[in-house]
Design an enzyme around this catalytic site. Sequence first.
Site, short mmCIF file in Angstrom:
data_model
loop_
_atom_site.label_atom_id
_atom_site.label_comp_id
_atom_site.label_asym_id
_atom_site.label_seq_id
_atom_site.Cartn_x
_atom_site.Cartn_y
_atom_site.Cartn_z
N SER A 179 1.62 40.59 0.76
CA SER A 179 2.25 39.89 -0.35
C SER A 179 2.83 40.87 -1.38
O SER A 179 3.69 41.68 -1.04
CB SER A 179 1.24 38.93 -0.99
OG SER A 179 1.88 37.98 -1.80
N ASP A 361 4.62 30.96 7.02
CA ASP A 361 4.69 31.24 5.58
C ASP A 361 6.08 30.92 5.06
O ASP A 361 7.08 31.47 5.54
CB ASP A 361 4.35 32.71 5.33
CG ASP A 361 4.31 33.07 3.86
OD1 ASP A 361 4.38 32.15 3.02
OD2 ASP A 361 4.20 34.26 3.56
N HIS A 418 0.52 32.96 5.31
CA HIS A 418 0.60 34.10 4.40
C HIS A 418 -0.57 35.06 4.59
O HIS A 418 -0.42 36.27 4.43
CB HIS A 418 0.61 33.58 2.96
CG HIS A 418 1.04 34.60 1.95
ND1 HIS A 418 2.31 35.12 1.90
CD2 HIS A 418 0.35 35.21 0.95
CE1 HIS A 418 2.39 35.99 0.91
NE2 HIS A 418 1.22 36.08 0.32
#
Length: 458
Positions: A179, A361, A418
């Site tokens: 991320s 994601d 994610h």
Amino acid sequence: MKKMKMEKDPTTLFINTLLFFFFLQFQRFLSVSDSSLFPIEALPTKSGYLPISPTSTSSIFYTFYEAQNSTSPLSQTPLLIWLQGGPGCSSMMGNFYELGPYLVTNSLTLQPNPSSWNRIFGLLFLDNPIGTGFSVASTLEEIPTNQNAVAEHLFAAITRFVQLDHVFKHRPIYITGESYAGKYIPAIACYILEKNSVLKDNERVNLAGVAIGNGLTDPVTQMVTHAENAYYVGLINERQKHELEKLQLEAVEWVERRNWSEATRARNRVLDVLQNMTGLATLYDYSRKAPYEDELVAKFLNIGAVRKALGVKVDELFVYEKCSKIVWAALYADLMKSVKYMVEKILKEEMRVLLYQGQRDLRVGVVQVEAWVKSMKWEGIEEFVNGEREIWKVNGKVAGYVQKWKSLSNVVVLGGGHLVPSDQPLNSQVMIEDWVLEKGLFGSALELNVSTNFVYDG
């Protein structure tokens, strides 16, 4: 008077004995309770604090787990460093919810993780930047507001960690994360390369590669893909697509004006509207019926016995947060700034780079990463973009797809969102091990051409 006191002593003695007995039982209960919360075998090999500067009391909290079954001498065993995203999210999330050796259960106990990334590698989790998780920021002013400051602090922490044990000195280091770490990782890698160029051999950090999962690296390029991506996945209609595209352009305009805080706010609006349009439980994985249960980690780490076991040194009233609002605010204006040029520099130095994304994601997924990767100014980008996309199998089943050219590898992980190590634990373990060891689809060009149906047997 003395006689009367002596006559009462048997009762007093009995009461004291009884109280002492209950005290021992209570202590035994606490011991059993603590043990069940944090069994000895789940304790980190090392944990504590790494100072960022000799003139500051600020420090980065870490937990380190040595390889469970190293296939080489410890002095040569690869060392993985994990950085969480956010900005301001604690790497203890990765530790106890994704890829650490023990994961938190719904009952706030720990259970072994057979797919931990420290199966054959050392694994170091850093709460970065300072002010995140259990890391300490002595003043608000010391919390980084840009990637250069983040990198400077990380370099200090990593070099300090390597000095803790002579066995760490020459181990190849791979910096990994997900991320917002898609910005931290290129920043620290570039910083290490710059420092290594002027340091003596025995002072250099032995950086061997970087791995970025679902990374926010070139935010503008990535952000303008959301409308089209959601439309072709079938989550919004054409009218909604046009509405999102208009919001995306507003964010681009703020970037062009270099009003970074407004650009961040505009991006947040894009994601909020997309969330409302789709009605999904989470944009982090469009297949999930409920958000990730990562709040379990915060509940677990707010238990006094757990903190004590980890060597945490904070006030008893301190409340651990999985993501720090203060750190988020400090880096708010940094969020929309690109570090793509840093990845280009790393590749030009022939540093090994792994990019991987969970297929499901919608925030920082496959489409978002491909958009910025193909826009890179790197001599190998044309060959990479036009290269073969190999089918990747684990135990005979399709696990995803690998695209590789020289030092750059990209992996699409099927069935992942994610948090890839949480969604596809075994496959993520196989991926990181094979990439580090340059096995299978991550091997030489010859291996790449003949291994389309590679099956992991280990």
